[in-house]
Write an enzyme that holds these catalytic residues in place. Structure first.
Site, PDB file in Angstrom:
ATOM      1  N   SER A  18      53.451 -15.869 -16.732  1.00 37.26           N
ATOM      2  CA  SER A  18      52.976 -14.555 -17.156  1.00 37.26           C
ATOM      3  C   SER A  18      54.009 -13.455 -16.930  1.00 37.26           C
ATOM      4  O   SER A  18      53.954 -12.418 -17.571  1.00 37.26           O
ATOM      5  CB  SER A  18      51.670 -14.206 -16.433  1.00 37.26           C
ATOM      6  OG  SER A  18      51.902 -14.064 -15.053  1.00 37.26           O
ATOM      7  N   LYS A  29      50.631  -9.669 -11.902  1.00 38.94           N
ATOM      8  CA  LYS A  29      50.805  -8.823 -13.089  1.00 38.94           C
ATOM      9  C   LYS A  29      51.339  -7.451 -12.674  1.00 38.94           C
ATOM     10  O   LYS A  29      51.252  -7.050 -11.508  1.00 38.94           O
ATOM     11  CB  LYS A  29      49.459  -8.613 -13.804  1.00 38.94           C
ATOM     12  CG  LYS A  29      48.818  -9.867 -14.359  1.00 38.94           C
ATOM     13  CD  LYS A  29      49.453 -10.302 -15.643  1.00 38.94           C
ATOM     14  CE  LYS A  29      48.651 -11.412 -16.322  1.00 38.94           C
ATOM     15  NZ  LYS A  29      48.055 -12.398 -15.398  1.00 38.94           N
TER      16      LYS A  29
END
Lengths: 202, 202
Positions: B121, B159
């Site tokens: 990610s 994130k």
DNA sequence: CACAAATGTTCTCCTTTTGTTCTCATGGAG
DNA sequence: CTCCATGAGAACAAAAGGAGAACATTTGTG
């Protein structure tokens, strides 16, 4: 006291054992050193055995056993807990008996040094401009290794090494915007092999 | 007792041994001193041996042994030399007084832990699948920080945090194949902030 | 099992590199 | 001036490094 080639031989054996779990063949060692004579390699092995670094099982293929299992002359440093998974819902907490990583053990060794990366030639391998890399000093490297190399004794670059069948080498960047460059082996001087990378945020 | 050049020679030998674990060749010493004569270097070595600083194994390559074993740095600490630039043409050498990085100092602190990254990610920020990240435990984070967060007390993700004007937060991956996801602030539980990343090769 | 290929071992021969010992030259300090 | 630290470089012996042949064993394969 070991000679240069004996040292490189021992390093390669240790590396091979660490990565694949078994020792290399004489031919593989020779290939790594860039020579053709198994007899010469065998002479190095004899010297290493005499110095107490390895034991040779006579006659056996891959019959090299690593002794002296590396006296870690790196003092143990501070550790951080290694968490495998973060428990859902619960705040993270260090579990006693959890694995601990010692960053010093992880990175530090004799014959290693740190460089700050300039440029984005290896960006697709996750090595960004400004990152720090740990390099192990070595004059030889295998196909696929990421190396610090000088071309024509010019500025050093960090690239992936590719050995070609015709004896030339190609320095392959991990960046689509840059092209791999092919050189005769004599022009490329390997300074070391990449062993780790790190980066600080904040 | 020692002359200037003898002192420089001894310092270079000590540095070489400390960083690589073995002594330099006469030629390397000469190169470091900026001279061309191995004979002159050998004269310095004789003087150093007479003064009791080294012992020479006659005839042997790299046959210099440091006596008077330096007290403090017998155990190579947690540091690695940081080389700013690799001198053109010359083999890499650590310059005395060079910067040193202390890896423990660099990463370790209370309230920090290590995680192994799963998934891609954050790949465009150079954080690859399998990398290790150092996270500082914290419940709050600033806009732009890379955080370990739980959404609805579910599995943790790594994130970039983006705080929106309406009070909601967006978790932004660094991966074009994934889309940023927007949540109300209550659903996102911050576990910590990314402070460092590292990776081992080979 | 039998056989061929591969591997390790020993050996000699050779080239290059390294350390060692010299002599000679230079330039500054006292 | 002499003394002395410094450097160049020639000459040499020894060490280090490499090639490759020949042989003994092991290993793998049909």
């Amino acid at each position: 006291m070991l000679t240069d080639r004996e040292r490189e031989t021992l390093a390669y054996i240790a590396d091979h054992v660490a990565n694949r779990g078994y020792a290399p063949k004489l031919r593989e060692i020779a290939e790594h050193l860039g020579i053709r004579s198994r007899g010469t390699v065998h002479r190095y092995l004899r010297a290493l055995q005499a110095a107490g670094h390895i034991r040779i099982s006579r006659g056996r293929a891959r019959g090299i056993e690593l002794l002296h299992a590396e006296d870690p002359d790196v003092a143990p440093g501070h550790t951080l807990p290694l968490l495998g998974r973060i428990a859902a819902g619960h705040p993270i907490e260090a579990i006693p008996g959890e694995d601990e990583v010692d960053l010093s053990q992880f990175f530090v060794d004799v014959n290693r040094f740190v460089l700050r990366v300039q440029g984005e030639s290896m960006i697709e391998d996750g090595i960004m401009d400004g990152d720090m890399v740990v390099v192990e000093r070595r004059a030889v490297a295998d196909d696929g290794d990421i190396v610090v190399a000088l071309v024509d004794s010019d500025e050093a670059t960090l690239k992936r090494l590719q050995r070609n069948a015709d004896g030339t080498v190609t320095l392959v960047p991990a960046n689509r915007a840059m092209t791999p460059l092919r050189y005769s082996a004599e022009r490329v001087q390997i300074q070391g092999v990449l062993v780790a990378q790190f980066r600080a945020y904040r």
